[in-house]
Design a protein around this motif. Structure first.
Motif, PDB file in Angstrom:
ATOM      1  N   HIS A  83       0.824  -1.217   0.000  1.00 18.19           N
ATOM      2  CA  HIS A  83       0.000   0.000   0.000  1.00 18.19           C
ATOM      3  C   HIS A  83       0.851   1.257   0.000  1.00 18.19           C
ATOM      4  O   HIS A  83       1.940   1.279   0.574  1.00 18.19           O
ATOM      5  CB  HIS A  83      -0.926   0.005   1.221  1.00 18.19           C
ATOM      6  CG  HIS A  83      -0.167  -0.048   2.526  1.00 18.19           C
ATOM      7  ND1 HIS A  83       0.108   1.085   3.259  1.00 18.19           N
ATOM      8  CD2 HIS A  83       0.386  -1.076   3.216  1.00 18.19           C
ATOM      9  CE1 HIS A  83       0.787   0.740   4.358  1.00 18.19           C
ATOM     10  NE2 HIS A  83       0.980  -0.561   4.350  1.00 18.19           N
ATOM     11  N   ASP A  94       6.745   1.998   5.308  1.00 20.90           N
ATOM     12  CA  ASP A  94       5.608   1.119   5.614  1.00 20.90           C
ATOM     13  C   ASP A  94       4.685   1.027   4.397  1.00 20.90           C
ATOM     14  O   ASP A  94       4.042   2.019   4.038  1.00 20.90           O
ATOM     15  CB  ASP A  94       4.864   1.680   6.836  1.00 20.90           C
ATOM     16  CG  ASP A  94       3.591   0.908   7.174  1.00 20.90           C
ATOM     17  OD1 ASP A  94       3.253  -0.055   6.469  1.00 20.90           O
ATOM     18  OD2 ASP A  94       2.938   1.289   8.160  1.00 20.90           O
ATOM     19  N   HIS A 190       7.623  -6.116   3.054  1.00 25.11           N
ATOM     20  CA  HIS A 190       7.235  -5.082   4.021  1.00 25.11           C
ATOM     21  C   HIS A 190       8.358  -4.912   5.038  1.00 25.11           C
ATOM     22  O   HIS A 190       9.121  -5.854   5.268  1.00 25.11           O
ATOM     23  CB  HIS A 190       5.944  -5.521   4.737  1.00 25.11           C
ATOM     24  CG  HIS A 190       5.119  -4.388   5.247  1.00 25.11           C
ATOM     25  ND1 HIS A 190       5.428  -3.723   6.399  1.00 25.11           N
ATOM     26  CD2 HIS A 190       4.000  -3.809   4.746  1.00 25.11           C
ATOM     27  CE1 HIS A 190       4.523  -2.766   6.588  1.00 25.11           C
ATOM     28  NE2 HIS A 190       3.639  -2.793   5.597  1.00 25.11           N
TER      29      HIS A 190
HETATM   30 ZN   LIG Z   1       1.902  -1.499   6.046  1.00 20.90          ZN
END
Ligand SMILES: [Zn+2]
Length: 418
Positions: A83, A94, A190
């Motif tokens: 994302h 992140d 991630h």
């Molecule tokens: Zn995340």
């Protein structure tokens, strides 16, 4: 295996370049979902993908799929995703590392003229963070059938703005119905968002699953009265009850060490006045454990703890379990493909369980899924200070590249895939 390698400088430059969309004075990113900054980074991503010949699909949840064609486009795509939205005071890594590393994989394949068998897709999921529109992981949640369209469209932010109106407003309410999109598999890179890789001095975490999570809202009710005139034995002090409950909830996780965690992160006291005995307290509880059976046991222990304390202090208590995400085991076959890729690259690694929720948790319900973690400095995340090393990001992206190439080669012989 062809000896392909990603361009680590180009990847790092895209992280720095796109950080300008929503950059904060403290050099973090405020790019909450469906804001102008979110639109800007989405536009950038779409342009970067079309520049290398990818076709873009946007579904009606705003999830965006950039597809690089393979030799056989009847095959479902091998997907990479994460994302681009952030917390209001988020960092540069992140989620972002996952999407931009996916783009870097596409660029590397493009430069090498390497045509895969199956198409390769990079996905940017809408509203992973859930900070502006709670709950989190809504785009991937609708995709996987966890939430209905109606539920998602009617979410509203604290100003009362509706999710579907804001989605239309930034021009990302696509025509394809979310969920009508088959994937061969899904991989998500991630940052760890915790300290384990750093402590173990490992560069790659092969994520075998994600822990289960339960959220609760607890209301303790006592009786408001004068702080000076009410003798101690006649009080119904909701705050005292809350304090003892917090201690009990902390102990509850310690009783299931080392894997259980419990947190009370939000407390509201009423009337919150210095010379009134608190009449009511509202607080949140977050319980997590990788084993659903233990998490279930923690659930009943929570009820025992808080009702016991409430009875001792002559208080009333209501406890509402407002979110449950069961623990998830990722795809064993795909985990082994990642492990082979990491070992082939001679990168230090260990198996790890995700402490946080991720889009991969929901996508794993509809496609074979795996995750790869890289360290972030001191495990700090959801913070403008969030940091990852360029070498670590590059290592993660190379693991992605090698993993999807192996997955794609196996795809030629579908019978080999269990
Ligand atoms: Zn995340």
């Amino acid at each position: 295996m062809q000896n392909l390698e990603i361009d680590s400088k180009r990847l790092w430059d895209t992280i720095i370049e796109t950080a300008r969309f929503g950059i904060t004075v403290k050099d973090g990113i405020c790019r909450q979902t469906l804001t102008v900054a979110d639109r800007q980074v989405r536009d950038w991503f779409v342009n970067a993908c079309t520049d290398i010949g990818c076709a873009i699909t946007v579904d009606d949840m705003g999830n965006t799929f950039a597809c690089r064609e393979g030799k056989n486009n009847a095959l479902p795509p091998i997907a990479i995703g994460s994302h681009l939205d952030t917390q209001p005071s988020g960092g540069k890594f992140d989620g972002i590392v996952g999407v931009l590393s996916g783009l870097e994989v596409l660029r590397t394949l493009h430069d090498a003229g390497y045509i895969t068998n199956a198409p390769i897709e990079v996905i940017n999921w809408t509203n992973e963070e859930g900070s502006r529109f709670a709950p989190p992981m809504v785009g991937s949640g609708v995709f996987a059938g966890v939430f209905s369209h109606e539920f998602a469209f009617n979410l509203h932010d604290r100003e009362g703005k509706k999710f579907h109106e804001e989605l239309e407003c930034i021009g990302y309410k696509g025509k394809t119905k979310c969920g009508n999109h088959k994937l061969d598999s899904y991989i998500e890179l991630h940052i760890e968002q915790g300290p384990v890789l750093g402590v173990k001095n490992k560069l790659i975490g092969i994520v075998t699953g994600a822990q289960g999570m339960r959220w609760y809202e607890v209301t303790v009710t006592g009786y408001e009265s004068h702080a000076g005139c009410t003798p101690m034995q006649l009080r119904k002090d909701a705050m005292l009850g809350c304090a003892r409950m917090i201690e009990g909830i902390n102990q509850l996780a310690l009783n299931h060490a080392p894997l259980a965690v419990s947190t009370v992160g939000l407390v509201e006291v009423r009337p919150n006045s210095r010379n009134v005995i608190p009449g009511a307290v509202f607080f949140s509880v977050d319980l997590r454990h990788p084993d659903s059976t233990v998490l279930q046991q923690m659930d009943s222990e929570l009820v025992t703890v808080i009702t016991g304390i409430a009875a001792d202090l002559n208080l009333e208590v209501q406890c509402h379990n407002n979110w449950y995400s069961p623990s998830v085991a990722f795809d064993e076959h795909y985990i082994n493909v990642v492990r082979a890729a990491v070992e082939g690259l001679r990168i230090s690694h260990c198996d790890i369980i995700s402490g946080a929720g991720h889009d991969a948790v929901y996508v794993s319900r509809v496609a074979p899924t795996v995750m790869v973690f890289i360290p972030c400095e001191n495990g700090i995340s959801h913070n403008e200070q969030e940091k990852a090393e360029p070498d670590h990001v590059a290592a993660g992206a190379n693991v992605l590249l090698n993993t999807i190439i192996t997955r794609d080669k196996n795809r030629r012989y579908p019978n080999k895939i269990s």
